[in-house]
Structure formats: C-alpha cells, structure tokens
Design an enzyme around this catalytic site. Structure first.
Site, PDB file in Angstrom:
ATOM      1  N   ASP A 101       2.867  -0.523  -7.273  1.00  0.00           N
ATOM      2  CA  ASP A 101       4.300  -0.342  -7.010  1.00  0.00           C
ATOM      3  C   ASP A 101       4.918   0.610  -8.033  1.00  0.00           C
ATOM      4  OD1 ASP A 101       4.041  -2.246  -4.959  1.00  0.00           O
ATOM      5  OD2 ASP A 101       4.432  -3.892  -6.347  1.00  0.00           O
ATOM      6  N   HIS A 125       5.314  -8.525  -5.139  1.00  0.00           N
ATOM      7  CA  HIS A 125       4.412  -7.459  -4.691  1.00  0.00           C
ATOM      8  C   HIS A 125       4.276  -7.460  -3.169  1.00  0.00           C
ATOM      9  CE1 HIS A 125       1.268  -4.474  -4.946  1.00  0.00           C
ATOM     10  NE2 HIS A 125       0.359  -5.279  -4.436  1.00  0.00           N
TER      11      HIS A 125
END
Length: 340
Positions: A175, A202
């Site tokens: 990310d 996530h």
C-alpha cells in the site's frame, strides 16, 4: 551486465537506509509458500539481500526446484528447499524472520474476504508450526486477508503460550509502495524521494494513505486529486487483478514490498537505528486491537508503535469510515481461530 544487475537490484532494496557496514550476524529467513506467484520472486529478492545468510524455502509442492534455481545465484545466502508437512519443522527451525505469502491469490470479482476460508486455515496451520519450531521469530504476514490473518496468528500464538505482540506484523508495505508511486506520478516529484504513510488495514477502504503528510509536499494537487489518489491506492490490488484478466494478482509488486519490509526487520534485528516502516500490528493508536501505522523496528521487533500525526479533514473522515469494516475483519479472524 548480470553482476551490475545484481548490484543495482540490491541497491534498490537498500535505497532508503544503508546496510550496516560492520559484520552482520548470521540470519535465517524462511518463506512459507515459496513456490507460489509471490513466493518465487520473493525468494529471488531475499537471495539478493546481503543480510540473509540462510534462506529456507517451504511449500506443499515444487519447492525443491525453486530452491535449486535460486541457489545458483552468486550471492552469499545458502538456500534449502522443503516440501510437505513432514518437512515444515525443519524449514522453520532457527529462523529469525518468517515470511508467509502462502495461500490462494485473488481472481477477478473476488474480494479479499472471499479468500478467507482457504487462507485462514493455511495461516492457522502454519502459525501452529511457527509456535512450535521458531517461537521467537519475527513473523511477516502477507497471506490475505491480512486484516484477519494477523489476528488468527495472534490467537494461535496465545494458545501456544508464545505470543509476543512485538514480533507479529501484517505486511502492508505494498500500500505504501503504491501510494508513493501514484503520488510521485501525479505531483511530478522524483519517486525515489517520496514517502507517504499509509494507515488502517490492508483491504479496500481500510487502506488510508495520508497524503497530507507526504514528502516532498506538493502544492499542485487539488482535493479531487487527493480523493482520486486515495481511491487508486485502495483499489490497487483490483487494478492488477483486472489487468491480468483472470491470470493472476499482484505478485511481483507484492514480492518487492515483502522484500522491503523483511529487509527492514533484518536491519532492526541487527541494531540499525531509526528503521521505520508502516505495518499492521497490535496497537493502541485507535480503539481497535490491530491497526497499521508507522512502527519503529529494533532488536526485539516492534520498538515503538508511532501515532497518526496530524490528519486532514478528509483523512479524519476516512479513519472513521474504515473502523467498522476493520473491526469486523479482526473479529472474524479471532472467531475463526477459536472455532475451527
């Protein structure tokens, strides 16, 4: 050319912090799921890491070939391949860092939640083995859904009496990698100089990039740009799944991100100062028991879980929006760990 490629790849991995120039202790890294789409390139990248002296590759099948292939690379790490349940203990024995990319990948139309039942069972079994054979290792969880698999591992370790919240990490580095790349492209700044914290979890809206804290700062981005960059970061995995048209998910970028985070863990273990990465860990930053934020890494794993810093109004709203989904994912993992 090949030796220069080796040097440049190693250099890229250590671009933000130099490897310790003094003699490093011997470190064993185990990759569980090493024959898969993430595991193979991750094995390659860890073989190139000069902090790794022993690389243990494990999977249910195909690992011997991967290990033979990777072992021919002229870098110091010694490579061994292990297959099947009967060799899992030997693969783990003495590991300093265990990286878990094992499980099934996402396919078109599949959410991370769809992966749950298969991957949750795999993670539970592997965590049970870790508790038995290398209870002091730093565990880097890549297997999705990370929002749930990290709590599963925590519960397994608690039951075994080996849980140390400082040594269990959900790898959210991809990310961060995506946020850096997308921000640099839009802001027109050199990507190698960019840093963007990403907090939350996530998956989907639980991924919250803090572009207000991005460095170098950019005055050229509008609020609409920030909203679009946030959504693209959150949907980065889906973007790759759709682009691969049913033939895979984010394997190469995830392997790179996994290698970056494992490298940070090794540096921390070796006493390199000021090693900070974002990771999904046990946390008191919010009311949720697990949360991703900046973490200072050291000889015991997590040295300090850092706060969120100042958030923009958009980010404050994003934080409130993600809490319900993240809480449900955590509870789902805990329930699975106790109920199966």
């Amino acid at each position: 050319m090949r030796s220069s490629l080796l040097k440049s790849t190693s250099e890229l991995l250590r671009r933000s912090r130099g490897y310790s120039s003094s003699a490093n202790p011997e470190r064993k890294v185990a990759i569980l799921g090493a024959a898969g789409g993430i595991g193979q390139p991750l094995a390659l990248l860890m073989k190139l890491n000069p902090l790794v002296s022993s690389l243990s590759l494990y999977d249910i099948a195909g690992t011997v070939g991967v290990a033979a292939d990777v072992s021919h690379i002229n870098s110091p790490a010694l490579v061994k391949g292990f297959m099947g349940d009967d060799q899992l203990g030997e693969a783990l024995e003495g590991s300093d860092v265990v990286i878990i990319p094992a499980g099934v990948p996402r396919k078109p139309g599949m959410t991370r939640d769809d992966l749950f039942n298969i991957n949750a069972g795999i993670v539970k079994a592997l965590s049970t083995a870790i508790a038995k054979h290398c209870p002091n290792a730093l565990v880097n969880m890549i297997s999705n859904p990370v929002n749930s698999t990290v709590p599963i591992a925590a519960e397994v370790f608690k039951k075994a009496g080996t849980y140390d919240e400082k040594k269990l990490f959900g790898v959210t580095t991809l990310d961060v990698v995506r946020a850096k790349t997308f921000y640099a492209g839009k802001a027109g700044v050199p990507v190698t100089e960019v840093n963007v914290p990403v907090v939350g979890g996530h998956a989907g809206i639980t991924i919250l990039p803090l572009f207000s804290q991005a460095t170098p700062a950019s005055n050229s981005l509008t609020q609409e740009d920030i909203v679009a960059l946030t959504k693209r970061t959150q949907d980065g995995g889906t973007e790759v799944v759709e682009a691969k048209a049913g033939k895979g998910s984010a394997t190469l970028s995830m392997a790179y991100a996994g290698a970056v985070f494992a490298d940070a863990c090794l540096k921390g273990l070796n006493g390199v100062p000021d090693v900070v990465e974002c990771s999904y860990v046990q946390s008191t930053v919010t009311e949720l028991p697990f949360f991703s934020s900046k973490v200072r890494l050291g000889k015991n794993g997590v040295e300090e879980v850092l706060g969120l810093g100042e958030l923009s109004d958009f980010e404050k709203q994003g934080l409130e929006n993600l809490k319900g989904e993240l809480k449900a994912s955590i509870e789902k993992g805990i329930k699975f760990a106790h109920g199966n």
